[in-house]
Scaffold this motif. Sequence first.
Motif, PDB file in Angstrom:
ATOM      1  N   SER A  55      -9.687  57.416  41.843  1.00  0.00           N
ATOM      2  CA  SER A  55      -9.620  57.771  43.400  1.00  0.00           C
ATOM      3  C   SER A  55      -9.901  58.422  44.250  1.00  0.00           C
ATOM      4  N   TYR A  56     -10.699  59.665  43.719  1.00  0.00           N
ATOM      5  CA  TYR A  56     -10.923  60.511  44.158  1.00  0.00           C
ATOM      6  C   TYR A  56     -12.152  60.162  45.703  1.00  0.00           C
ATOM      7  N   LYS A  57     -12.185  58.783  45.163  1.00  0.00           N
ATOM      8  CA  LYS A  57     -13.721  58.518  46.869  1.00  0.00           C
ATOM      9  C   LYS A  57     -12.860  56.992  47.189  1.00  0.00           C
ATOM     10  N   ARG A  58     -12.699  56.780  46.600  1.00  0.00           N
ATOM     11  CA  ARG A  58     -11.806  55.494  47.354  1.00  0.00           C
ATOM     12  C   ARG A  58      -9.815  55.142  46.749  1.00  0.00           C
ATOM     13  N   PRO A  59      -8.865  55.111  47.505  1.00  0.00           N
ATOM     14  CA  PRO A  59      -7.552  54.694  46.962  1.00  0.00           C
ATOM     15  C   PRO A  59      -7.531  53.173  46.010  1.00  0.00           C
ATOM     16  N   TYR A  60      -7.200  53.183  45.583  1.00  0.00           N
ATOM     17  CA  TYR A  60      -6.442  51.841  44.586  1.00  0.00           C
ATOM     18  C   TYR A  60      -5.345  51.706  44.607  1.00  0.00           C
ATOM     19  N   LEU A  61      -5.175  49.599  44.613  1.00  0.00           N
ATOM     20  CA  LEU A  61      -4.443  48.906  45.113  1.00  0.00           C
ATOM     21  C   LEU A  61      -3.914  48.610  43.629  1.00  0.00           C
ATOM     22  N   TRP A 101      -0.342  38.396  47.728  1.00  0.00           N
ATOM     23  CA  TRP A 101      -1.133  39.564  46.751  1.00  0.00           C
ATOM     24  C   TRP A 101      -2.806  39.122  47.806  1.00  0.00           C
ATOM     25  N   LYS A 102      -2.721  37.867  46.216  1.00  0.00           N
ATOM     26  CA  LYS A 102      -4.685  37.485  47.270  1.00  0.00           C
ATOM     27  C   LYS A 102      -5.010  37.470  48.525  1.00  0.00           C
ATOM     28  N   GLU A 103      -3.993  37.129  49.420  1.00  0.00           N
ATOM     29  CA  GLU A 103      -4.779  37.720  50.253  1.00  0.00           C
ATOM     30  C   GLU A 103      -5.204  38.841  50.555  1.00  0.00           C
ATOM     31  N   VAL A 104      -4.445  39.257  50.847  1.00  0.00           N
ATOM     32  CA  VAL A 104      -4.648  40.997  50.462  1.00  0.00           C
ATOM     33  C   VAL A 104      -5.591  41.844  49.809  1.00  0.00           C
ATOM     34  N   VAL A 105      -5.738  41.569  48.818  1.00  0.00           N
ATOM     35  CA  VAL A 105      -6.788  41.674  47.687  1.00  0.00           C
ATOM     36  C   VAL A 105      -8.052  41.042  48.477  1.00  0.00           C
ATOM     37  N   GLN A 106      -7.847  40.244  48.987  1.00  0.00           N
ATOM     38  CA  GLN A 106      -9.147  39.238  49.089  1.00  0.00           C
ATOM     39  C   GLN A 106     -10.021  40.605  50.205  1.00  0.00           C
ATOM     40  N   LEU A 108     -13.212  46.109  51.872  1.00  0.00           N
ATOM     41  CA  LEU A 108     -13.138  47.752  52.754  1.00  0.00           C
ATOM     42  C   LEU A 108     -13.723  48.331  51.341  1.00  0.00           C
ATOM     43  N   GLY A 109     -13.487  47.953  50.255  1.00  0.00           N
ATOM     44  CA  GLY A 109     -13.738  49.274  49.412  1.00  0.00           C
ATOM     45  C   GLY A 109     -12.936  49.724  48.443  1.00  0.00           C
ATOM     46  N   VAL A 110     -11.630  49.225  49.335  1.00  0.00           N
ATOM     47  CA  VAL A 110     -10.684  49.842  47.933  1.00  0.00           C
ATOM     48  C   VAL A 110     -10.802  49.030  46.560  1.00  0.00           C
ATOM     49  N   GLY A 111      -9.695  49.746  45.487  1.00  0.00           N
ATOM     50  CA  GLY A 111      -9.662  49.553  44.167  1.00  0.00           C
ATOM     51  C   GLY A 111      -8.867  48.412  43.354  1.00  0.00           C
ATOM     52  N   ILE A 112      -8.569  47.305  42.908  1.00  0.00           N
ATOM     53  CA  ILE A 112      -7.864  46.314  42.722  1.00  0.00           C
ATOM     54  C   ILE A 112      -7.277  46.513  41.135  1.00  0.00           C
ATOM     55  N   GLY A 113      -6.001  46.577  40.958  1.00  0.00           N
ATOM     56  CA  GLY A 113      -6.171  47.074  39.504  1.00  0.00           C
ATOM     57  C   GLY A 113      -4.720  45.707  39.041  1.00  0.00           C
ATOM     58  N   ARG A 115       9.431  48.727  37.028  1.00  0.00           N
ATOM     59  CA  ARG A 115      10.301  47.239  37.959  1.00  0.00           C
ATOM     60  C   ARG A 115       9.536  46.181  37.136  1.00  0.00           C
ATOM     61  N   THR A 116       9.717  44.924  37.630  1.00  0.00           N
ATOM     62  CA  THR A 116       8.552  44.074  37.961  1.00  0.00           C
ATOM     63  C   THR A 116       9.135  43.174  39.101  1.00  0.00           C
ATOM     64  N   PRO A 117       7.866  42.572  39.843  1.00  0.00           N
ATOM     65  CA  PRO A 117       6.821  42.909  40.566  1.00  0.00           C
ATOM     66  C   PRO A 117       7.033  44.511  41.273  1.00  0.00           C
ATOM     67  N   SER A 118       5.821  45.114  41.015  1.00  0.00           N
ATOM     68  CA  SER A 118       6.089  46.440  41.465  1.00  0.00           C
ATOM     69  C   SER A 118       4.603  46.800  42.078  1.00  0.00           C
ATOM     70  N   ILE A 119       4.824  47.118  43.225  1.00  0.00           N
ATOM     71  CA  ILE A 119       2.628  47.657  43.787  1.00  0.00           C
ATOM     72  C   ILE A 119       2.875  49.056  44.520  1.00  0.00           C
ATOM     73  N   LEU A 120       1.597  49.674  43.305  1.00  0.00           N
ATOM     74  CA  LEU A 120       1.708  51.346  43.646  1.00  0.00           C
ATOM     75  C   LEU A 120       0.227  50.769  44.940  1.00  0.00           C
ATOM     76  N   GLY A 121       0.039  52.901  44.703  1.00  0.00           N
ATOM     77  CA  GLY A 121      -1.671  52.943  45.231  1.00  0.00           C
ATOM     78  C   GLY A 121      -2.035  54.170  44.236  1.00  0.00           C
ATOM     79  N   VAL A 122      -3.051  54.659  43.910  1.00  0.00           N
ATOM     80  CA  VAL A 122      -3.161  55.628  43.482  1.00  0.00           C
ATOM     81  C   VAL A 122      -4.980  56.514  44.064  1.00  0.00           C
ATOM     82  N   ILE A 123      -4.527  57.668  44.534  1.00  0.00           N
ATOM     83  CA  ILE A 123      -5.672  58.078  45.644  1.00  0.00           C
ATOM     84  C   ILE A 123      -5.623  59.988  44.797  1.00  0.00           C
TER      85      ILE A 123
END
Length: 732
Positions: A154-160, A178-183, A188-193, A211-219
């Motif tokens: 995550s120090y080289k690319r952000p994760y979604l 979600w599937k459209e955004v992931v694609q 573009l090089g964003v990590g997915i998890g 809680r679910t669902p939740s979406i977060l970013g890691v950088i």
Amino acid sequence: MARSKMSVPLVVVVVLSVLLTGATHAGPEMDPYKILGVTRSASQAEIKKVYKRLAKEWHPDKNKNPGAEDMFIKITKSYEILSNEDKRANYDRYGQTDDTQPYSGNRYGQRHDSFYFDESFFNFPFNSKNHRDFADSKYILHFNQYVSDVVPDSYKRPYLIKITSDWCFSCIHIEPVWKEVVQEMEALGVGIGVVDVGYERRLANHLGAHRTPSILGVINGKVTFFHYAVAKEHLRQFVEDLLPQRLVERVTDKNDLQFLNSWHELNKPHVLLFDQVPVVPLLFKLTAFAYKDYLQFGYVDQGLSETANLQKQFNINTYAPTMLVFKENIDKPADIIQAKGMKKQIIDEFMSNNKFLLVPRLVNQKLFDELCPVKQFHRRRKYCVLLITGDEETFSFGNQAFLSFASTNAKEVVRYAYVYQRLQQPLCDILMQNKDSVVILERRNAAGKALFKPVTAWNGSEEDKQRLLEELERLQKDPSILIHDAMLPELNNEFASMFVIRWIYASYDYLSEVIDDILHNNWREMMPLLSLIFSALFILFGTVVIQAFRQEYIYNLDILYRKNFVEVTELTDITYMSNLVKLRPGHMNIVLVLTDASKNILLSKFAKEVYSFTGSLTLHFSFLNIDKHSHWMNTLLEYAQDATQIDAEEDDSGNHKIDYTGYVLALNGHKKYLCLFKPVYTGEDLDNNISTLQIHHKLDRLGLWMERLMEGTLPRYYIPAWPGLDKITPVK
């Protein structure tokens, strides 16, 4: 046996009853027009306005009603349909959407809603680990994998990252988006998890996801939660907001030399991207983040007249994005690529081939390890030619001669570099034999052992160049000429002093996240962050801040009443495009309307009222002289018909005249709307003439208006287009 036969028709009857019930009731519930409360002839602006209001009203974090979450999902789904012209037309004709049409059995009815209900009712609750969506399974994260792989990466690319579970009914509603955004993001090089709470409760707790669902970013190892409606454009903006603000510098004809000449100070090649879009492409920002330790990045907007000289100087093709990399020679790019729709793989290869200057300065151990790697195999030998020099003027000729030699005699197995003796004294004391300042060395192990040979006391003469060339030719034939060996010390980090600046930038990012979490009342997720920040603030206040606070406070009192403590530019035909028409998305220009007579008084009052808002990076401040540009003002308010309810006065000839002095416009150039502040005089009327005191009091309530603007509670007046440049040109 008879009982078994009777049970089959019974099951069929039950299933058909459920299907028919869904078909009967799903249609009206999923009518997007009824859910949003708009007519079928509603414009996109009306739909968007209603959606924002309803989304804010029914957001589960704000509305504690038990049905708020389901209503919020329906509102979001309805907006997805009506905001997309193709989906809206499809719904108007067939009562279907793109997500459900391929599975619908009735082309013209409302059966798609019942199928959506059926699919979630029969399949979703029984979605086990073995039947998990294949698209999600490749992104499943485990705790150890997150700690060992994702956090360092995550120090080289952000994760979604999406937080989900098998029994989460709401999760199914966000899947298409979600599937459209992931694609898009993965390309573009964003990590997915994906974290399944049912199987990775430990990781979910570690991330603070409750809680679910939740979406977060890691950088940079930091977790940030996504709080808005799950729409493609919102998630894309979320990823962009994760990135640091100062990754890419805007370059024009005015600052191009300053940008390119900083290669020596920063010890990095510089990359320039030429493109015609006013906003820096997300792919370029992600690339800048990935290679921030090696390269400095700049962006040139080809649509601006202020970049015409740059485009002409480097012969830039306007039909395709162009990327140039500059090293020691700022007049000629060292490498170039040009292509429509640049792919990440091509850009990565381009960056990897240009990570270093021709002759970089050794400023830390990490750079030394990459430039002069440890020998691994006999056929993969890497030699370093090192110049020991100084940064005084007397060394400039020799340094330039060494650079010239390196560019002429570049080889695959040889790297050239230099060090400043006064900054890397321990290393230089070992390598300098008989005062020879050019050394050839080969590193043998990671502990510091190296073989080396001093070559010459370099002064840049032709004899020095010839001797070095001969030694390199001998080395190619006989590596044993490196007769000296030593244990090299670890290099000093010359950029360690920049830690304070980086800490300030990091603190700013943390504070921004705290404000965002406070706005969303997400206390459980922000507690670790708050703890860290308050600990850091306590340490600071205990050391240097309290001592400096008194002097800083006196200085601020002094500067508060100076005339130009807020940067305010005049809105003219020269600044019109950059300050309004091509303003970045999310940015606003706050424009004060004044006259020649009231200019000094209103600017001073305006600066005082908006001073507390100058910390926002999305606000810009300007003024418009109505004596010069009254036509533009009249045209703008004609476009925004709702905003034209302004009291007019009669002049001596009986004509109606509007006094715009003291009006303030908040202009959103990207979304084409404005918010209007009308001055209110709160003092006592001294006489019928407009006095200095009256003009000063016109802006008394501006501070409160600015607070409402930041909260998003002001009415917005949308316009079809901004008045043309001919409307802003001064009347002659």
